[in-house]
Design a protein around this motif. Structure first.
Motif, PDB file in Angstrom:
ATOM      1  N   PRO A 177       0.836  -1.204   0.000  1.00  0.00           N
ATOM      2  CA  PRO A 177       0.000   0.000   0.000  1.00  0.00           C
ATOM      3  C   PRO A 177       0.867   1.249   0.000  1.00  0.00           C
ATOM      4  O   PRO A 177       2.049   1.194   0.334  1.00  0.00           O
ATOM      5  N   PRO A 178       0.299   2.387  -0.335  1.00  0.00           N
ATOM      6  CA  PRO A 178       1.107   3.628  -0.387  1.00  0.00           C
ATOM      7  C   PRO A 178       1.585   4.092   0.973  1.00  0.00           C
ATOM      8  O   PRO A 178       2.574   4.801   1.082  1.00  0.00           O
ATOM      9  N   GLY A 179       0.894   3.725   2.022  1.00  0.00           N
ATOM     10  CA  GLY A 179       1.271   4.125   3.365  1.00  0.00           C
ATOM     11  C   GLY A 179       1.340   2.925   4.279  1.00  0.00           C
ATOM     12  O   GLY A 179       0.933   1.806   3.935  1.00  0.00           O
ATOM     13  N   PRO A 180       1.842   3.109   5.515  1.00  0.00           N
ATOM     14  CA  PRO A 180       1.974   1.989   6.443  1.00  0.00           C
ATOM     15  C   PRO A 180       0.631   1.508   6.983  1.00  0.00           C
ATOM     16  O   PRO A 180      -0.343   2.258   7.063  1.00  0.00           O
ATOM     17  N   VAL A 181       0.616   0.236   7.354  1.00  0.00           N
ATOM     18  CA  VAL A 181      -0.529  -0.372   8.017  1.00  0.00           C
ATOM     19  C   VAL A 181      -0.035  -0.880   9.360  1.00  0.00           C
ATOM     20  O   VAL A 181       0.923  -1.657   9.423  1.00  0.00           O
ATOM     21  N   TYR A 182      -0.681  -0.472  10.483  1.00  0.00           N
ATOM     22  CA  TYR A 182      -0.193  -0.793  11.819  1.00  0.00           C
ATOM     23  C   TYR A 182      -0.986  -1.958  12.423  1.00  0.00           C
ATOM     24  O   TYR A 182      -2.038  -2.376  11.905  1.00  0.00           O
ATOM     25  N   GLY A 183      -0.454  -2.420  13.530  1.00  0.00           N
ATOM     26  CA  GLY A 183      -1.043  -3.593  14.150  1.00  0.00           C
ATOM     27  C   GLY A 183      -2.461  -3.396  14.649  1.00  0.00           C
ATOM     28  O   GLY A 183      -3.205  -4.373  14.801  1.00  0.00           O
ATOM     29  N   ASP A 184      -2.890  -2.163  14.912  1.00  0.00           N
ATOM     30  CA  ASP A 184      -4.258  -1.923  15.363  1.00  0.00           C
ATOM     31  C   ASP A 184      -5.208  -1.719  14.196  1.00  0.00           C
ATOM     32  O   ASP A 184      -6.373  -1.381  14.383  1.00  0.00           O
ATOM     33  N   GLY A 185      -4.696  -1.869  12.956  1.00  0.00           N
ATOM     34  CA  GLY A 185      -5.523  -1.706  11.772  1.00  0.00           C
ATOM     35  C   GLY A 185      -5.464  -0.330  11.164  1.00  0.00           C
ATOM     36  O   GLY A 185      -6.077  -0.089  10.106  1.00  0.00           O
ATOM     37  N   THR A 186      -4.799   0.606  11.817  1.00  0.00           N
ATOM     38  CA  THR A 186      -4.709   1.960  11.278  1.00  0.00           C
ATOM     39  C   THR A 186      -3.921   1.956   9.968  1.00  0.00           C
ATOM     40  O   THR A 186      -2.855   1.355   9.863  1.00  0.00           O
ATOM     41  N   ARG A 187      -4.491   2.637   8.945  1.00  0.00           N
ATOM     42  CA  ARG A 187      -3.841   2.795   7.645  1.00  0.00           C
ATOM     43  C   ARG A 187      -3.593   4.277   7.386  1.00  0.00           C
ATOM     44  O   ARG A 187      -4.495   5.099   7.591  1.00  0.00           O
ATOM     45  N   LEU A 188      -2.396   4.583   6.937  1.00  0.00           N
ATOM     46  CA  LEU A 188      -2.082   5.959   6.565  1.00  0.00           C
ATOM     47  C   LEU A 188      -1.985   6.048   5.047  1.00  0.00           C
ATOM     48  O   LEU A 188      -1.504   5.121   4.389  1.00  0.00           O
ATOM     49  N   PRO A 189      -2.418   7.156   4.460  1.00  0.00           N
ATOM     50  CA  PRO A 189      -2.434   7.256   2.993  1.00  0.00           C
ATOM     51  C   PRO A 189      -1.047   7.357   2.368  1.00  0.00           C
ATOM     52  O   PRO A 189      -0.870   7.112   1.184  1.00  0.00           O
TER      53      PRO A 189
END
Length: 914
Positions: A177-189
């Motif tokens: 993906p264009p941004g990171p995906v964290y362990g709590d499900g948060t996605r950054l663009p």
């Protein structure tokens, strides 16, 4: 005078051509044979200084591996293997193994330095301030080496401890993906921090989610700056809170033949755990092991044995500081290039915790990285054995990637100190993770259990033992606390640690080595020679012969180590960059008892044999010229009556023979080069040109006695026959007795023929005895120096040539006898002797000369072999008798030419003249 000489030669063409052919054959043979005798020969350099045998007798290294200091001083440095990565092919190793006299062939292939992980656990539970929600600890490793003289404080490892929830980035398989995906499900663009390629997400009690950089790109990195070497770890506050710092130390790795090492030094008996490495053991795929690497998804397990100690002087202590409250505000939203310098400037309080680890004492575990091998070069010295510091090694940690580009590796802290070895960037392989080579330990060995050898004959055994160096003066000994200086573990340091990781040669193909090293992977071969019982001349010669054979067969650098002895050399080690002052060390180099150098030198044996060809030729020509003088005694008497002085008579004879010799020399020089090419011998134009003076000298030497005889003769004495006057008449009823009487009548001529044959028989006897009885390999003593004899085809050709010339000399003697006794033989024929009886008498004369020459010649050859080899046996006696019988038979065959001359005698005319 010249016209007279030419006229005389033209008037007697047969005799002139016979002398020309003899000189031409002898001169050409000498030039070609002596050219072939220029061969690879071992020159002894130095003297044997010790009386005990070392671990190995012969050291073989790649061509040109000797350093300048080593060649100048005749020494082997104690870390001779470092800096030598390959250079000997497996084909050359096989050639060495097949050589006679080699008992143990122990190759070693230096692979380079590899990383071995070590762990340092720091318990921060009691250091946490419960009043703070976030806090940062700085864990600083300090490395101490050089007996405490070098202290290197490495960049801190920062631990961010928070009571808030933190989530690392998730590993995404497939399309990223264009941004990171964290362990709590948060996605950054998008990436929140452009230079940061690894972030964590901290979730505050009010719901704010703040990304923080855990690792990122440092522009212009080379692995040596604090910003690159510092690390960030994010931990949630818990009890207990133990932080594991993973450091890496570098140790050398090598490949050996386990069977050969067991035979050479008893490595199999030094095993303390596990099992012994098998020579044919291959790398095998292994499942993932996160203990050896955080992201190990499987690897290629390379079978290795490891030493149970590292022999390096290296300790690391981790000190802990708790940074002030303001430090926790530096990380949120900051690139690592901003946050790390700010943390470095932050103050803090020491915490009463920490840990000290000595990698030198810690056992090596599985997982040593064999996919990335660093190969530092050898140190260089100025004229005083002062190692030269090397600059620019920082570039050596920029790893060249297969497929293009560069990456940066982090060198160990001890490698930040002053380096004395050049380092080139290694190549990182493009391998799938399951094919990445890592060490798979089969067993551990204790170097102290290896077979002991006399300290008086110590050779550089850095394969297993450290190069400990004591101080050479009181100041240095005081700085070192009367202990030896040990390697620091730095690949670029002056002292090198012994290889701690040993694999087998069969596994080398699975490693990512440079192409040149893959083609020739072996760095050195250590040899033990069969039949060596001590420092006696016979044992030394056996070692010398093996060394000679290795050098000639392979073209490698060869050193004889038997009789080597420690020879401490004063080394002035410059000061380091982290506190160590300059030191004056007594480094234990090894003085070679004998150094082997391949030189273009004359093979004394070959020169002797080709020289014998000239000796026999001089005897042959001397007899022929003497016969010519006797045949012309009436002519010389007439010239004396006409007023020719004695000097002019001698000059006429000398001029005739010299002109023939000069002509033969010119022809020999012209024909030597093409003949040498046919024989596979390298012959220069200078060597071929030497045929001219050689032919002239042969002719002059052969003519000296006959010319002097002609000069001394008076006209009246010249007409008397050149025979011995009998004191009392004896009647011989047998042809054998009559033949013996004829030989006694001309004793000088008879002895010349016998001596010429004896020289050839003696040479042939010695060479055939070496070739047949002693299987072409005799080791003995001669004039107090042990020598080895090897019979080559060219040597046999030279000895056979001397026998053939000797037989020709016998034939010439018989021919001259027939010509001078022509009237006497005609009288015998007229009185009723048959042609057969006359021929048998001449044949008996030839056999008599053969016996006179063959028996003493064979006896001389037998005595020479017995003196050289220390005795004789029945085979040798039988061979000698066979050679003597053959020489007598050859002398009997020499009667052919005299027999033809006898059949052509005109009896009626001879009787009328008489």
């Amino acid at each position: 005078m010249l016209r007279f000489v030419i006229a005389q030669l033209r008037g007697r063409p047969r005799r002139a051509l016979a002398m020309l052919a003899g000189i031409l054959a002898a001169t050409t043979g000498f030039v070609v044979l002596s050219g072939s005798a220029t061969t690879s020969q071992v020159r002894t350099v130095g003297t044997v200084e010790a009386g005990y045998r070392a671990a190995y007798d012969v050291l073989v290294r790649p061509a040109g591996a000797r350093g300048g200091a080593e060649d100048e001083r005749g020494l082997v440095r104690p870390n001779y293997l470092t800096g030598v990565y390959g250079g000997i092919t497996t084909a050359q190793l096989d050639l060495v193994r097949r050589l006679p006299g080699v008992a143990v062939t122990a190759p070693i292939a230096m692979l380079g330095y590899t990383y071995v992980p070590i762990e340092q656990k720091v318990d921060l539970t009691g250091a946490i301030d419960p009043s703070r929600r976030t806090q940062i600890f700085a864990l600083t490793p300090t490395w101490t080496t050089d007996r405490g003289l070098t202290v290197i404080a490495d960049a801190p490892h920062y631990v961010y401890v928070t009571r808030n929830r933190i989530y690392p980035e998730k590993d995404i398989v497939g399309v990223q993906p264009p941004g990171p995906v964290y362990g709590d499900g948060t996605r950054l663009p998008k990436r929140p921090l452009p230079l940061c390629y690894s972030t964590v997400l901290e979730v505050h009690p009010d719901g704010r989610k703040v990304p923080m950089c855990a690792d990122g790109l440092v522009p212009g990195e080379d692995g040596t700056t604090p910003a690159e070497r510092s690390e960030l770890t994010f931990r949630q506050a818990s009890s207990p809170l133990v932080v594991t710092l993973r450091s890496r130390v570098m140790v050398p790795a090598a490949a050996v033949d386990p069977s050969a090492e067991a035979a050479l030094v008893g490595l199999d008996r030094a095993l303390v755990s596990g099992r012994y490495l098998r020579p044919d053991e291959q790398p095998v795929p292994r499942p993932p092991n996160t203990r050896i690497a955080d992201q190990d998804l499987g690897h290629l397990g390379v079978p290795v044995m490891v030493a149970d100690r590292s022999f390096v002087d290296q300790q690391v202590r981790v000190s802990v500081r708790r940074l002030g409250p303001a430090a926790a505000t530096v990380l949120p939203g900051k690139e690592i290039t901003e946050s790390l310098p700010a943390l470095g400037r932050a103050g803090g309080d020491p915490v009463d915790t920490g840990v000290t680890v000595s990698p030198a004492a810690a056992p090596l575990g599985d997982g040593a990285d064999l996919g990335l091998l660093y190969q530092p070069g050898a140190p260089s010295y100025d004229g005083r054995l002062r190692p030269r510091p090397v600059t620019g090694n920082a570039k050596g940690w920029r790893v060249d990637l297969d497929g293009g580009g560069q990456g940066t590796d982090l060198p160990p802290a001890v490698a930040l100190d002053t380096g004395f070895r050049p380092l080139s960037p290694p190549r990182a392989p493009l391998l799938t993770l399951d094919r990445y080579p890592r060490a798979d330990i089969t067993g551990e060995f204790d170097p102290e259990r290896l077979r002991e050898f006399s300290p008086l004959s110590a050779v550089p055994m850095e394969t297993y033992r450290p190069a400990g160096v004591p101080g050479a003066d009181d100041r240095t000994r005081g700085l070192l606390h009367d202990r030896p200086l040990l390697p620091t573990g730095s690949p670029v340091g002056y002292l090198s640690a012994p290889p701690l990781i040993l694999t087998n040669l069969a596994a080398v193909g699975a490693l990512h080595l440079p192409p040149a090293q893959q083609a020739a992977p072996i760095s050195a071969i250590r040899l033990r020679v069969a039949g060596v019982t001590g420092m006696d001349p016979l044992s030394q010669e056996r070692v010398r012969q093996v060394a000679h054979d290795v050098a000639v067969t392979t073209g490698l650098d060869v050193d004889i180590m038997i009789g080597s002895s420690p020879a401490p050399q004063t080394v002035e080690l410059p000061a380091g960059g982290y506190g160590r002052p300059a030191l004056t060390l007594a480094e234990p180099w090894s003085r070679k008892g004998v150094a082997v150098a391949i030189v273009r030198a004359a093979d004394r044996k070959g020169v002797l044999l080709s020289g014998l060809v000239l000796v026999v030729c001089v005897l042959f020509l001397g007899n022929a010229v003497a016969a010519a003088v006797r045949d012309r005694r009436r002519e010389l008497a007439v010239l004396a009556c006409l007023g020719w002085p004695a000097g002019r008579l001698a000059a006429a004879i000398m001029g005739e023979v010299a002109l023939v010799g000069l002509t033969a020399g010119v022809l020999a020089g012209a024909s030597s080069i093409p003949l040498a090419r046919l024989a596979g011998v390298e012959l220069s134009a200078t060597q071929a040109a030497a045929a001219v003076p050689i032919g002239l000298v042969i002719a002059v030497l052969a003519a000296v006695v006959p010319a002097a005889s002609a000069a001394r003769a008076t006209p009246g004495a010249a007409v008397h026959p050149a025979v011995r006057v009998a004191r009392r008449a004896r009647h011989h009823r047998t042809l054998v007795g009559q033949a013996l009487v004829q030989l006694v009548r001309v004793p000088g001529r008879t002895l010349v023929g016998a001596l010429a044959l004896a020289v050839g028989v003696a040479a042939l006897t010695m060479l055939l005895a070496v070739l047949v009885v002693f299987h072409n390999d005799v080791v003995g003593t001669l004039l107090g120096d042990a020598v080895a004899v090897r019979v080559r085809p060219v040597d046999l050709a030279a000895s056979v040539a001397t026998v053939v010339l000797g037989a020709c000399a016998v034939g010439d003697v018989l021919y001259i006898n027939v010509r001078e006794r022509a009237a006497e033989l005609a009288t015998l024929w007229a009185s009723g002797w048959t042609d057969g009886a006359l021929l048998r008498m001449i044949a008996y004369e030839g056999l008599g000369i053969g016996v006179l020459g063959a028996v003493p010649g064979a006896a001389a050859g037998l005595a020479g072999v017995a003196w050289f080899a220390g005795g004789v046996n029945n085979h040798l006696l039988g061979l000698t008798a066979l050679i003597a019988a053959g020489a007598v038979a050859v002398a009997g065959l020499a009667v052919v030419a005299p027999a033809i001359a006898l059949r052509r005698l005109p009896p009626a005319r001879l009787l009328a003249e008489e």
